[in-house]
Design a protein around this motif. Structure first.
Motif, mmCIF file in Angstrom:
data_model
loop_
_atom_site.group_PDB
_atom_site.id
_atom_site.type_symbol
_atom_site.label_atom_id
_atom_site.label_comp_id
_atom_site.label_asym_id
_atom_site.label_seq_id
_atom_site.Cartn_x
_atom_site.Cartn_y
_atom_site.Cartn_z
ATOM 1 N N ALA A 164 5.042 -3.922 -12.120
ATOM 2 C CA ALA A 164 5.876 -3.174 -12.789
ATOM 3 C C ALA A 164 6.184 -3.457 -14.044
ATOM 4 C CB ALA A 164 7.009 -2.522 -12.275
ATOM 5 N N SER A 183 0.800 -1.272 -0.038
ATOM 6 C CA SER A 183 -0.074 0.064 -0.061
ATOM 7 C C SER A 183 0.664 1.461 -0.146
ATOM 8 C CB SER A 183 -0.991 0.055 1.129
ATOM 9 O OG SER A 183 -0.177 0.151 2.607
ATOM 10 N N GLU A 184 2.312 1.136 0.006
ATOM 11 C CA GLU A 184 2.981 2.297 -0.058
ATOM 12 C C GLU A 184 2.787 3.123 -1.487
ATOM 13 O OE1 GLU A 184 6.813 0.862 2.539
ATOM 14 O OE2 GLU A 184 6.850 0.639 0.453
ATOM 15 N N ASP A 185 2.421 2.329 -2.488
ATOM 16 C CA ASP A 185 2.191 2.980 -3.935
ATOM 17 C C ASP A 185 0.577 3.339 -3.339
ATOM 18 O OD1 ASP A 185 1.436 3.788 -6.483
ATOM 19 O OD2 ASP A 185 2.032 1.861 -7.188
ATOM 20 N N ARG A 209 -2.032 1.757 -5.885
ATOM 21 C CA ARG A 209 -2.551 0.310 -5.828
ATOM 22 C C ARG A 209 -3.388 0.282 -4.516
ATOM 23 N NH1 ARG A 209 2.529 -1.527 -4.740
ATOM 24 N NH2 ARG A 209 2.694 -2.320 -6.842
ATOM 25 N N LYS A 244 5.558 -6.296 -6.224
ATOM 26 C CA LYS A 244 5.815 -4.906 -6.760
ATOM 27 C C LYS A 244 6.528 -5.069 -8.324
ATOM 28 C CE LYS A 244 6.359 -2.523 -2.441
ATOM 29 N NZ LYS A 244 7.495 -1.759 -1.792
#
Length: 503
Positions: free
Chosen positions: A502, A31-33, A36, A498
């Motif tokens: 990507a 959830s850092e992005d 997302r 991740k």
């Protein structure tokens, strides 16, 4: 945030099933992005973002709470947490690291990402995030200090238990902060849970994955007696070595014959699901505390600093390969693990735990009902060659020698009666306990191995969009307490997700 009914009608980029140690890591990192969307599903309660509002028993690092578990009053090997944060909420706060051999076995099964060098940054990341620390001097009681001296008396040198290395004695890294058990929910979700792209759905039992044509179409969860379906691009299973196998089996992923007998339509014949269960059995050698030890422990308890154990020995059995270890020798003194004693009286002893067993057990279903207890057979000491029994006897021999050292003599009387290492096989089996470190039920490995469930990236064989990302994918158990290795593995697997997104 807490999910609402309206939000269940929407899909996510990632659904994580299981809010234990691995699940908290995955939810935080993925959830850092902000682009997302992530939903973290936990069968047990979430006691909220303020750690001070959590139940005192879960916060107390001095004891092992047993309220937030799947089953109570059951066989000890079945005990597992049912609460956000998982086993980090109910265990002994210990963190040790495995051996070079562990990483060699993992890298052989999962590729170079699992090598010791490649996993080192993830180990360090987990240590920082969990706020792990060395045992403060004041938390060692007189028995712990004497046990360290006893280990040195037997020839063991001091080693760093937070890294790989050689056999020896020392103290673990701990996630106990001034008596507070700092669990994975605090460490990984304190800030993450306020992100608008992260939904934490607690008290939601993961029933099954809806799998059709080799692809996951949804995840069915039970909330307040209602079945709801969550959808995502990627589904991550992180229910632990026992729960992850159960979830896959209920989803039709596993040994086809077993699934049919349970009334479940096979979607993928994966014989390895629920196989290869590996845990670390042990035997406790009781000692008789002296009045001096009872008095010292009483003072320590009055000061609020009585911990049953804060040191251990990494030891090699008679059947252990050279330059590594396959035993933990664990001296303890304090309140009994089970039951109670009158005020001012305590339990003391030395346990021998088998860290690298060759015996393998199973997890199977009793029914397709997600609320039904799993059929778990740890199969301790069942290997036909007798390796595990021989290794355990070696451990008990070391424990017996430690109990008779000059260093421990002032604090505990030596064991009475026939030495434990000379008991019959059946007698030893009757005294078996467990270290509570199950792994391996969805093991990673090469595609040509019929018992392989996932590849080194955690992707389930033959099913699109599904990964397993917890202790269940470790093909062998580390020669360590498993929390730190699982934290590091989850950090690695989050990065792999991740990278895949990507591409």
């Amino acid at each position: 945030m807490t999910a609402t009914r309206r939000e269940w009608d929407h899909g996510y980029d990632v659904v994580i099933l299981g809010g234990g140690v691995a699940g908290c890591v995955l939810a935080s990192r993925l959830s850092e992005d902000p682009a997302r969307t992530v939903c973290l599903v936990e069968a047990g309660p979430d006691y909220g973002p303020d750690w001070r509002s959590w139940p005192p028993k879960l916060l107390d690092a001095h004891a092992l709470p047993r309220d937030d578990v799947w089953e109570r009053h059951t066989e000890v090997y079945r005990i597992r947490a049912r609460v956000l944060g998982g086993s980090s909420c109910i265990n002994g706060c210990w963190h040790t690291w495995g051996s070079k051999t562990d990483h060699e076995q993992w890298a052989e099964a999962g590729g170079s990402r699992w090598s010791e060098a490649a996993m080192e940054p993830y180990r360090q990341r987990a240590v920082r995030q969990m706020r792990l620390r060395n045992v403060p001097d004041r938390e060692l009681n007189v028995f712990g200090r004497a046990a360290l001296a006893a280990a040195r008396e037997l020839g063991y040198g001091d080693v760093d238990m937070g890294t790989s290395g050689a056999p020896g004695c020392g103290t673990p890294l701990i996630n106990a902060l001034d008596g507070v058990r700092w669990n994975a929910a605090f460490a990984y979700l304190a800030d993450a849970r306020f992100r608008p792209n992260l939904t934490v759905l607690a008290d939601a039992l993961a029933d099954r994955l809806v799998v059709r044509g080799g692809q996951v179409r949804g995840a069915e969860v039970v909330v307040a007696g209602r079945h709801e379906t969550l959808t995502a691009d990627t589904y991550l299973v992180a229910c632990g070595a026992l729960g992850s196998a159960g979830l896959l089996l209920r989803s039709g992923l596993g040994p086809a014959e077993h699934l049919r007998r349970t009334g479940i339509r096979p979607e993928a014949d994966l014989p390895g699901v629920g196989a290869n269960l590996t845990d670390q059995p042990g035997v406790f050698l009781p000692l008789a505390p002296t009045p001096e030890l009872n008095a010292a422990l009483t003072d320590k308890e009055a000061a609020g600093e009585l911990y049953v154990s804060r040191m251990l020995v990494r030891a090699s059995s008679a059947v252990c390969p050279e330059n590594t270890w396959d035993l933990h020798i664990l001296p303890t003194a304090g309140d009994p693990l089970f039951g109670s004693l009158p005020h001012g009286e305590y339990e003391a002893g030395v346990s021998a735990f088998l860290m690298k067993p060759t015996s393998r057990g199973t997890v199977r279903l009793r029914s397709a009902d997600p609320a039904a207890p799993l059929d778990i057979d740890p199969a301790f000491l069942s290997d036909p060659d007798g390796h595990d029994m021989a290794a355990l006897r070696s451990g008990l021999e070391i424990a017996e020698r430690m109990a008779r050292t000059a260093a421990l003599k002032p604090f505990a009387g030596p064991p009475s009666g026939r030495p434990s290492c000379e008991l019959t096989d059946d007698q030893l089996r009757d005294r078996l306990g467990t270290y509570w470190h199950p792994v391996g039920t969805c093991a990673m490995g090469p595609s040509e191995d019929p018992l392989t469930v996932v590849d080194g990236d955690g992707r389930v064989r033959g099913v699109v969009g599904l990964r397993v990302a917890d202790a269940s994918i470790l093909n062998t158990v580390p020669a360590a307490n498993t929390q730190l290795p699982v934290l590091a593995a989850a950090e690695l697997l989050a990065d792999l997700v991740k990278e895949a997104d990507a591409r």
